[in-house]
Design a protein around this motif. Structure first.
Motif, PDB file in Angstrom:
ATOM      1  N   THR A 134       0.788  -1.342  -0.034  1.00 48.73           N
ATOM      2  CA  THR A 134       0.025   0.120   0.033  1.00 48.73           C
ATOM      3  C   THR A 134       0.831   1.390   0.003  1.00 48.73           C
ATOM      4  OG1 THR A 134      -0.193  -0.551   2.153  1.00 48.73           O
ATOM      5  CG2 THR A 134      -2.242  -0.828   1.025  1.00 48.73           C
ATOM      6  N   ALA A 135       1.774   1.275   0.683  1.00 46.99           N
ATOM      7  CA  ALA A 135       2.811   2.533   0.702  1.00 46.99           C
ATOM      8  C   ALA A 135       3.722   2.328  -0.272  1.00 46.99           C
ATOM      9  CB  ALA A 135       3.605   2.493   1.935  1.00 46.99           C
ATOM     10  N   ASN A 136       3.861   1.396  -1.282  1.00 52.03           N
ATOM     11  CA  ASN A 136       4.822   1.058  -2.071  1.00 52.03           C
ATOM     12  C   ASN A 136       6.271   1.281  -1.765  1.00 52.03           C
ATOM     13  OD1 ASN A 136       5.879   0.148  -4.712  1.00 52.03           O
ATOM     14  ND2 ASN A 136       5.731   2.118  -5.475  1.00 52.03           N
ATOM     15  N   ALA A 137       6.583   0.645  -0.486  1.00 56.45           N
ATOM     16  CA  ALA A 137       7.849   1.390   0.012  1.00 56.45           C
ATOM     17  C   ALA A 137       8.338  -0.029   0.722  1.00 56.45           C
ATOM     18  CB  ALA A 137       7.572   2.098   1.186  1.00 56.45           C
ATOM     19  N   TYR A 138       9.734   0.093   0.663  1.00 51.49           N
ATOM     20  CA  TYR A 138      10.680  -0.882   1.458  1.00 51.49           C
ATOM     21  C   TYR A 138      10.981  -0.368   2.928  1.00 51.49           C
ATOM     22  CZ  TYR A 138      11.641  -2.460  -3.084  1.00 51.49           C
ATOM     23  OH  TYR A 138      11.795  -3.328  -4.512  1.00 51.49           O
ATOM     24  N   TYR A 139      11.178  -1.134   3.862  1.00 50.41           N
ATOM     25  CA  TYR A 139      11.562  -0.797   5.268  1.00 50.41           C
ATOM     26  C   TYR A 139      12.668  -1.672   5.837  1.00 50.41           C
ATOM     27  CZ  TYR A 139       8.447  -4.351   6.762  1.00 50.41           C
ATOM     28  OH  TYR A 139       7.821  -5.713   7.079  1.00 50.41           O
ATOM     29  N   ILE A 140      13.309  -1.137   6.763  1.00 54.29           N
ATOM     30  CA  ILE A 140      14.097  -1.827   7.470  1.00 54.29           C
ATOM     31  C   ILE A 140      13.930  -1.440   9.178  1.00 54.29           C
ATOM     32  CG2 ILE A 140      16.356  -2.460   8.331  1.00 54.29           C
ATOM     33  CD1 ILE A 140      17.512  -2.040   5.630  1.00 54.29           C
ATOM     34  N   ASP A 141      13.292  -2.378   9.737  1.00 50.33           N
ATOM     35  CA  ASP A 141      12.699  -2.300  11.192  1.00 50.33           C
ATOM     36  C   ASP A 141      13.982  -2.848  12.192  1.00 50.33           C
ATOM     37  OD1 ASP A 141      11.671  -2.229  13.536  1.00 50.33           O
ATOM     38  OD2 ASP A 141       9.665  -2.572  12.901  1.00 50.33           O
ATOM     39  N   ARG A 142      14.595  -2.062  12.928  1.00 49.53           N
ATOM     40  CA  ARG A 142      15.378  -2.563  14.040  1.00 49.53           C
ATOM     41  C   ARG A 142      15.060  -2.177  15.249  1.00 49.53           C
ATOM     42  NH1 ARG A 142      20.713   1.710  12.657  1.00 49.53           N
ATOM     43  NH2 ARG A 142      19.711   3.233  13.078  1.00 49.53           N
ATOM     44  N   THR A 143      13.833  -2.207  15.552  1.00 48.51           N
ATOM     45  CA  THR A 143      13.175  -1.712  16.761  1.00 48.51           C
ATOM     46  C   THR A 143      13.582  -2.809  17.936  1.00 48.51           C
ATOM     47  OG1 THR A 143      11.063  -2.238  16.260  1.00 48.51           O
ATOM     48  CG2 THR A 143      11.568  -0.111  16.190  1.00 48.51           C
ATOM     49  N   GLN A 144      13.597  -4.151  17.283  1.00 50.28           N
ATOM     50  CA  GLN A 144      13.856  -5.236  18.285  1.00 50.28           C
ATOM     51  C   GLN A 144      15.111  -5.850  17.937  1.00 50.28           C
ATOM     52  OE1 GLN A 144      11.325  -5.703  20.382  1.00 50.28           O
ATOM     53  NE2 GLN A 144      10.195  -4.191  19.587  1.00 50.28           N
ATOM     54  N   SER A 145      16.093  -5.298  17.576  1.00 50.47           N
ATOM     55  CA  SER A 145      17.317  -5.833  17.146  1.00 50.47           C
ATOM     56  C   SER A 145      18.383  -5.966  18.127  1.00 50.47           C
ATOM     57  CB  SER A 145      17.877  -4.745  16.058  1.00 50.47           C
ATOM     58  OG  SER A 145      18.220  -3.563  16.516  1.00 50.47           O
ATOM     59  N   GLY A 146      18.024  -5.711  19.320  1.00 47.53           N
ATOM     60  CA  GLY A 146      19.117  -6.239  20.604  1.00 47.53           C
ATOM     61  C   GLY A 146      19.199  -4.902  21.316  1.00 47.53           C
ATOM     62  N   LYS A 147      20.634  -4.492  21.206  1.00 47.61           N
ATOM     63  CA  LYS A 147      21.015  -3.469  22.048  1.00 47.61           C
ATOM     64  C   LYS A 147      20.629  -2.005  21.245  1.00 47.61           C
ATOM     65  CE  LYS A 147      24.988  -5.868  23.308  1.00 47.61           C
ATOM     66  NZ  LYS A 147      26.012  -6.533  22.456  1.00 47.61           N
ATOM     67  N   THR A 148      19.644  -1.292  21.703  1.00 44.23           N
ATOM     68  CA  THR A 148      19.277  -0.141  20.903  1.00 44.23           C
ATOM     69  C   THR A 148      19.230   1.039  21.977  1.00 44.23           C
ATOM     70  OG1 THR A 148      17.046  -0.643  21.548  1.00 44.23           O
ATOM     71  CG2 THR A 148      17.583  -1.454  19.554  1.00 44.23           C
ATOM     72  N   GLY A 149      19.282   0.763  23.248  1.00 48.13           N
ATOM     73  CA  GLY A 149      19.287   1.871  24.326  1.00 48.13           C
ATOM     74  C   GLY A 149      20.359   2.857  24.466  1.00 48.13           C
ATOM     75  N   PHE A 150      21.427   2.547  23.651  1.00 45.19           N
ATOM     76  CA  PHE A 150      22.256   3.577  23.873  1.00 45.19           C
ATOM     77  C   PHE A 150      21.971   4.767  23.200  1.00 45.19           C
ATOM     78  CE2 PHE A 150      22.956   0.695  20.286  1.00 45.19           C
ATOM     79  CZ  PHE A 150      22.981   1.734  19.257  1.00 45.19           C
ATOM     80  N   GLU A 151      21.037   5.057  22.365  1.00 47.21           N
ATOM     81  CA  GLU A 151      20.751   6.476  22.029  1.00 47.21           C
ATOM     82  C   GLU A 151      19.207   6.093  21.408  1.00 47.21           C
ATOM     83  OE1 GLU A 151      19.913   9.572  19.093  1.00 47.21           O
ATOM     84  OE2 GLU A 151      20.115   7.447  18.278  1.00 47.21           O
ATOM     85  N   LYS A 152      18.384   7.356  21.775  1.00 46.84           N
ATOM     86  CA  LYS A 152      16.967   7.148  21.766  1.00 46.84           C
ATOM     87  C   LYS A 152      16.307   7.191  20.299  1.00 46.84           C
ATOM     88  CE  LYS A 152      15.958  12.034  22.113  1.00 46.84           C
ATOM     89  NZ  LYS A 152      16.684  12.424  21.209  1.00 46.84           N
ATOM     90  N   GLY A 153      17.274   7.667  19.366  1.00 47.87           N
ATOM     91  CA  GLY A 153      16.857   7.515  18.025  1.00 47.87           C
ATOM     92  C   GLY A 153      17.072   6.354  17.170  1.00 47.87           C
ATOM     93  N   PHE A 154      17.912   5.350  17.931  1.00 46.72           N
ATOM     94  CA  PHE A 154      18.319   4.192  17.208  1.00 46.72           C
ATOM     95  C   PHE A 154      17.484   3.079  16.823  1.00 46.72           C
ATOM     96  CE2 PHE A 154      20.484   0.074  16.531  1.00 46.72           C
ATOM     97  CZ  PHE A 154      21.504   0.418  15.871  1.00 46.72           C
ATOM     98  N   GLY A 155      16.515   2.725  17.796  1.00 44.65           N
ATOM     99  CA  GLY A 155      15.618   1.711  17.601  1.00 44.65           C
ATOM    100  C   GLY A 155      14.419   2.137  16.808  1.00 44.65           C
TER     101      GLY A 155
END
Ligand code: FRU
Length: 481
Positions: free
Chosen positions: A387-408
């Motif tokens: 529907t969005a005709n878009a690709y994405y990469i989702d790393r919200t659940q990728s492990g260590k993400t808390g070192f910077e608030k915008g990373f996950g």
């Protein structure tokens, strides 16, 4: 076997220890690719910049070399380029031996504090032993600062029609072109971009390069920008147009992005590669580069990518595709035709390293996702949304993400291709994924830091999808290839 540093890539270049950022001075000479890079050998965060050095015969297997350039009385050694001065225009050459000449920014931290706005200047160094050792030019700087606080990252190339060097320089909120007969004296030609493109941050690390389209020369101007990228932080925009040796004229005003992931910055091309145009970027982002959970190394380059042009709806776009030299890493591929995926398809493999390449084709695709996972619940999802005709990469659940608030976060990229068949290539290393969709029209590069290597791989599609071609190729680490 010796212990591997956690998250350290196995087929991307990274210095064994300490901080790196931009690739610099990339040049091919006498069978060797040279990569220099912004390097701080005394720490793992940004500091007084040196040019680190690595060499390779194939851009895949790199050997770290001694530091090429150290800071001096004119300041730190910031980003820049290198050329083979074939005609010895600079006079640095000796007895039929052309010099390699590096053109870089001197950044004076003392002047910077005085806020004169004149702390960045352009300087030269040359090598007469194929890049092993470098001598700084006694007449540095060759381009003094006219009072522009951000005045850096010279990318120099020979402009054959007018037999002169062109320097493409980032000058705060625009690009300034200079020309020179000998690399030592420079004249300002023109400015570009004050009123064009994205301006969410300062312009840095430009590159002006010729490609061909339908047999005609077309110029691409790459402009890195920090911050202001589509998915946050630093990123790379580009313009397509004409260059006449003096001014650059873009064909359209649309802002275009080379890579929609968050982790390809400061990319520029190799000099002296003939008909091929090859780019490598820094696989990180200024938004969090200094706090990513890696030690003793910090940051890597992207894989080398061949640049090209593709026309879509009468507009020209840049394409990036992994160089074929990467094939030396290939293990035994597993190929499938007309692979139907309903709900979930596990790609079980014998590949315990988790390094692989995936190539697939899907005519008239519905939503699907490729998932990298482990048994700790970490996941990186790379997908397509119809529907969005878009690709994405989702790393919200990728492990260590808390070192910077915008990373996950989840990163989104428009699908530019109008082909009914979607095709993509994924390159996965220990801590990175590079997505090249539709022949490199849409590209995304993201890094991640799982609690344990992501060695599980599955494809999911709630509605069901058929891949006419699906090839999984395990990749060897570069030092085992
Ligand atoms: C881009 C950049 C360049 C500068 C260098 C300093 O990442 O900010 O503009 O020359 O890094 O390390």
């Amino acid at each position: 076997t010796t212990a591997r540093a956690e998250h350290r890539p196995r087929y991307h270049f990274s210095p064994k220890a300490h901080w790196m950022n931009d690739p610099n001075g990339m040049v091919y000479y006498k069978g060797t690719y040279h990569l220099f890079y912004q390097y701080y050998p005394d720490g793992s965060t940004w500091g007084p910049m040196h040019w680190g050095h690595a060499t390779s015969k194939d851009m895949v297997r790199w050997e770290e070399q001694p530091i090429a350039l150290y800071p001096d009385r004119l300041g730190y050694i910031f980003s820049g380029s290198a050329v083979v001065d074939v005609n010895n225009t600079s006079g640095f050459g000796k007895a039929g031996q052309p010099p390699l000449v590096a053109i870089f920014t001197h950044h004076d931290p003392v002047l910077e504090k005085q806020k004169t706005g004149k702390h960045e200047t352009q300087s030269l160094a040359y090598s007469l032993d194929e890049g092993k050792t470098w001598t700084k030019y006694a007449g540095n700087p060759v381009l003094p600062n006219p009072g522009i606080s951000d005045f850096r990252d010279p990318k120099v190339r020979w402009f054959e029609p007018q037999k002169k060097w062109i320097m493409t320089l980032a000058t705060k909120d625009r690009i300034t072109f200079y020309s020179s007969p000998n690399l030592k004296t420079w004249s300002r030609e023109s400015d570009f971009g004050r009123d064009r493109g994205a301006h969410g941050g300062v312009w840095e690390c430009p590159d002006l390069l010729p490609l061909t389209h339908n047999g005609k020369p077309v110029w691409v101007l790459i402009v890195n920008i920090n911050p202001g990228a589509p998915n946050g932080g630093s990123g790379t925009q580009y313009f397509v147009g004409d260059f006449d040796g003096k001014t650059f004229k873009p064909y359209t005003d649309k802002t275009k992005w080379m890579d929609y992931g968050t982790d390809n910055y400061a990319g520029v091309t190799f000099a002296n590669t003939g008909d091929r145009t090859i780019l490598m970027g820094w696989m990180s982002n200024w938004q969090y580069a200094g706090v990513v959970p890696t030690a003793p190394w910090r940051s890597a380059t992207t894989v080398p990518r061949t640049l090209g042009l593709r026309e879509v709806n009468k507009e020209l776009f840049l394409t990036s595709e992994p160089v074929e030299e990467l094939d030396v890493l290939n293990g035994e591929p597993i190929s499938m035709k007309n692979r139907k995926v309903e709900n979930r398809y596990e790609l079980t493999t014998q590949n315990e390293t988790g390094l692989f390449r995936l190539d697939l084709k899907a005519p008239n695709p519905t939503d699907f996702a490729i998932v990298l996972a482990n048994d700790r619940g970490n996941e990186v999802e790379i997908g397509y949304e119809k529907t969005a005709n878009a690709y994405y990469i989702d790393r919200t659940q990728s492990g260590k993400t808390g070192f910077e608030k915008g990373f996950g976060k989840r990163h989104i990229a428009p699908r530019l291709s109008t082909d009914s068949t979607l095709s993509l290539t994924l390159l996965v290393d220990v801590a990175s994924v590079e997505l090249f969709a539709d022949g490199g029209l849409t590209v995304m590069t993201d890094i991640f830091f799982p609690d344990k290597d992501l060695t599980r791989l599955f494809i999911k599609s709630a509605r069901g999808i058929t891949f006419t071609d699906l090839t999984y190729t395990p990749l060897k680490p570069a030092d085992e290839a």
